[in-house]
Enzyme design. Structure first.
Site, mmCIF file in Angstrom:
data_model
loop_
_atom_site.group_PDB
_atom_site.id
_atom_site.type_symbol
_atom_site.label_atom_id
_atom_site.label_comp_id
_atom_site.label_asym_id
_atom_site.label_seq_id
_atom_site.Cartn_x
_atom_site.Cartn_y
_atom_site.Cartn_z
ATOM 1 C CE LYS A 1 -6.187 -3.990 4.544
ATOM 2 N NZ LYS A 1 -6.730 -4.651 5.495
ATOM 3 C CG HIS B 1 -7.468 -3.908 10.588
ATOM 4 N ND1 HIS B 1 -6.069 -3.674 10.857
ATOM 5 C CD2 HIS B 1 -7.592 -4.901 9.533
ATOM 6 C CE1 HIS B 1 -5.398 -4.123 9.793
ATOM 7 N NE2 HIS B 1 -6.347 -5.019 9.109
ATOM 8 C CG ASP C 1 -7.929 -7.721 6.713
ATOM 9 O OD1 ASP C 1 -7.302 -7.742 7.934
ATOM 10 O OD2 ASP C 1 -7.921 -7.111 5.805
ATOM 11 C CB SER D 1 -0.731 -6.560 7.301
ATOM 12 O OG SER D 1 -1.749 -6.065 6.814
ATOM 13 N NE ARG E 1 -2.119 -1.250 3.694
ATOM 14 C CZ ARG E 1 -1.722 -0.508 4.418
ATOM 15 N NH1 ARG E 1 -1.807 0.787 4.472
ATOM 16 N NH2 ARG E 1 -1.321 -0.887 5.618
ATOM 17 N NE ARG F 1 -0.429 -8.958 2.363
ATOM 18 C CZ ARG F 1 -1.060 -8.847 3.292
ATOM 19 N NH1 ARG F 1 -2.169 -9.536 3.851
ATOM 20 N NH2 ARG F 1 -0.613 -7.866 4.106
ATOM 21 C CE LYS G 1 -6.436 -8.437 10.691
ATOM 22 N NZ LYS G 1 -5.090 -8.030 10.145
ATOM 23 C CB THR G 2 -4.744 -14.339 7.723
ATOM 24 O OG1 THR G 2 -5.204 -13.035 7.210
ATOM 25 C CG2 THR G 2 -5.347 -15.389 6.541
#
Length: 544
Positions: free
Chosen positions: A209, A229, A267, A248, A66, A332, A252-253
């Site tokens: 996002k 988030h 997410d 990130s 990003r 990713r 979390k994932t």
């Protein structure tokens, strides 16, 4: 001849042609094309291939993460008083917006083929929004087909006008000399027009996002629904819901993909009066050092229909080398959530969270692998949002560095952090949720000093103890300065790992120095919010 399912209906096609000034003879518009058609077109794009597992491998060009410094929100009368202006949400004028939107249109109208994805954000029909994505890369279309919630044939036929539209002309640069601009990249959101424009970056995550930022605005402002988030899962036996907050790279994932629990999402979520629902229709998992042994569900989700970004593969076998970070650490994969066997479809839980978990990846090695938080500590650490930003997540980040991100999602917040924090506190109090701080980062020493990251198997054992209720009944001891309650024992976790004060490889003096340094960063960061925080919340932070 193009298949019936890959070409838009007349009304949608005519609307897009009219908005962009497209020639019917020049441009083909594919609307909600199936994966096979998008593969066929994507393979014409430079460097795009199919992996040995059947996933589409694509490259996002120069930008592999990003570009938060290039995110802008149009300053206009309908949203001006609500938006949290500052380093996260930079204002741009409506004139600048008009120039950049036309620049995007100029590029899109030159393409031989355009892709339209009409889909939903939000699994709860009461709150979902209709999203339209218009782009020029088949890879981007497949990415958003995976990340949004795919409509049924009937829903698509009756889709009507979108609530929000994304114009992705990321292959074309912005004019850096335009007012409010600082580079050739811009990601602009206009809440009055309910549109978004992307120029100068082909990183697909900007679309994902961007929609998240929109939901961070629309849900609290119009529905009094809390946007988070977080990842979320639900117990198969007891139906208990857990929320995982974290930036990130914090897990979390990975941690929400638990074979013993149903996955609600990895997410982005909303917490309403009825329970929790996922915003997305897919997952966007980090792939660096991925293996079937460590993360079998994610590994096996990488198959036909999923999109791998910026990975290295063998030129003959097309087998992906997940350990190779020569392009970026931020490799990713985007895949539909139903590629995870434990996913709960529809992705919503008509129950309120029992456990709230704040994830951090602490590169200093100071924070314990797990600690139980008081209600005041939850507020403090949620507002602080500490972690070590992992390499590759954003442009220019090459090694972990300490960062504070309000609500564990500062780059995506539309409103002031205190607005979300207050809503969270009210919901946790109303539904009596327990809260935990889990460090998935380094332990025993810092990243710089060669310490080791907490093993995933130990973090999973900690989560098992939280979910079966045994950890809440454990004996705890206090960690000085941060005043965190640390368990003395957790089944399946070596006792010496639990308290960093006893596990520091460089001696007590250096440990105390590291603790004081990190505590000082917390205190300094919280000065931004202390004028709106209660004395109890301020006292819940580290005391030097």
């Amino acid at each position: 001849m193009p298949s019936k399912s890959s070409v838009s209906g007349n009304s949608v096609e005519e609307r897009i042609r009219s908005e962009l000034g497209l020639s019917k003879e020049v441009t083909l518009i594919r609307r909600n094309a199936p994966a096979a058609v998008l593969y066929q077109d994507a393979l014409k794009e430079k460097k795009t291939v199919i992996s040995s597992a059947g996933a589409l491998i694509a490259y996002s060009g120069e930008k592999t993460g990003r570009s938060p410094k290039d995110k802008r929100i149009v300053e206009e009368e309908t949203s001006r008083d609500n938006v949290w202006w500052g380093p996260v949400n930079k204002p741009c004028s409506e004139r600048t917006w008009a120039i950049n939107r036309e620049r995007a249109a100029d590029y899109l109208r030159t393409r031989e083929t355009l892709y339209v994805v009409d889909a939903f954000a939000g699994w709860d029909p009461k709150y979902r929004i209709k999203v339209r994505v218009v782009c020029a890369r088949a890879y981007h279309a497949l990415f958003m087909t995976n990340m949004l919630i795919r409509p049924t044939e009937e829903e698509l036929a009756n889709f009507g006008e979108p609530d929000f539209t994304v114009w992705n002309a990321g292959q074309f640069p912005a004019n850096a000399r335009t007012q409010d601009m600082t580079s050739k990249t811009t990601i602009e959101i206009n809440f009055k027009a309910m549109e978004m424009v992307i120029l100068g970056t082909e990183y697909a995550g900007e679309m994902k996002k961007g929609i998240f930022t929109v939901m961070f605005y629309l849900m609290p402002v119009h529905h009094n629904v809390l946007t988070l988030h977080s990842s979320c899962n639900q117990g198969i036996k007891n139906g208990d819901v857990t929320l995982f907050f974290g930036l990130s790279g914090t897990g979390k994932t990975t941690l929400s993909a638990d074979p013993h629990r149903l996955l609600i999402g990895d997410d982005e979520h909303c917490w309403s009066d009825e329970g929790v629902f996922n915003i997305e229709g897919g997952c966007y998992a980090k792939c660096i050092n991925l293996s079937r042994e460590k993360e079998p569900e994610i590994f096996d989700a990488i198959r036909f229909g999923s999109v791998l970004e910026n990975v290295i593969y063998d030129s003959e076998s097309h087998e992906v080398d997940y350990d190779d970070s020569s392009i970026t650490e931020n490799t990713r994969c985007a895949y539909p959530i139903d590629f995870i066997p434990s996913a709960k479809i529809p992705c919503l839980a008509p129950a309120h969270p029992k456990n709230i978990i704040l994830l951090t990846c602490d590169a200093s090695g100071v924070l314990p692998p797990v600690s139980k938080l008081t209600p005041e500590q939850v507020m403090y650490h949620f507002i602080s949002g500490y972690t070590s930003k992992m390499a590759g997540t954003e442009q220019g980040v090459t090694e972990p560095e300490p960062t504070f991100s309000s609500c564990f999602g500062q780059p995506f917040l539309s409103l002031h952090p205190m607005r979300y924090a207050t809503m969270l506190a009210e919901k946790m109090h109303e539904h009596s949720a327990n809260a935990w701080l889990i460090n998935t980062g380094w332990t025993g020493s810092s990243y710089v000093s060669g310490g080791k990251r907490c093993a995933l198997k130990y973090t999973r054992a900690i989560l098992d103890a939280i979910h079966d209720g045994s950890l809440a009944k454990a004996e705890f001891e206090s960690l000085p300065i941060f005043n965190l309650q640390v368990p003395k024992a957790v089944e399946g976790v070596p006792a010496e790992l639990l308290n960093p004060a006893r596990n520091w490889s460089e001696g007590e003096a250096k440990y105390q120095s590291a603790v004081s340094k990190l505590a000082g960063l917390f205190v300094e960061n919280f000065k931004t919010y202390q004028d709106k925080a209660t004395s109890d919340v301020l006292a819940a932070g580290p005391q030097l």
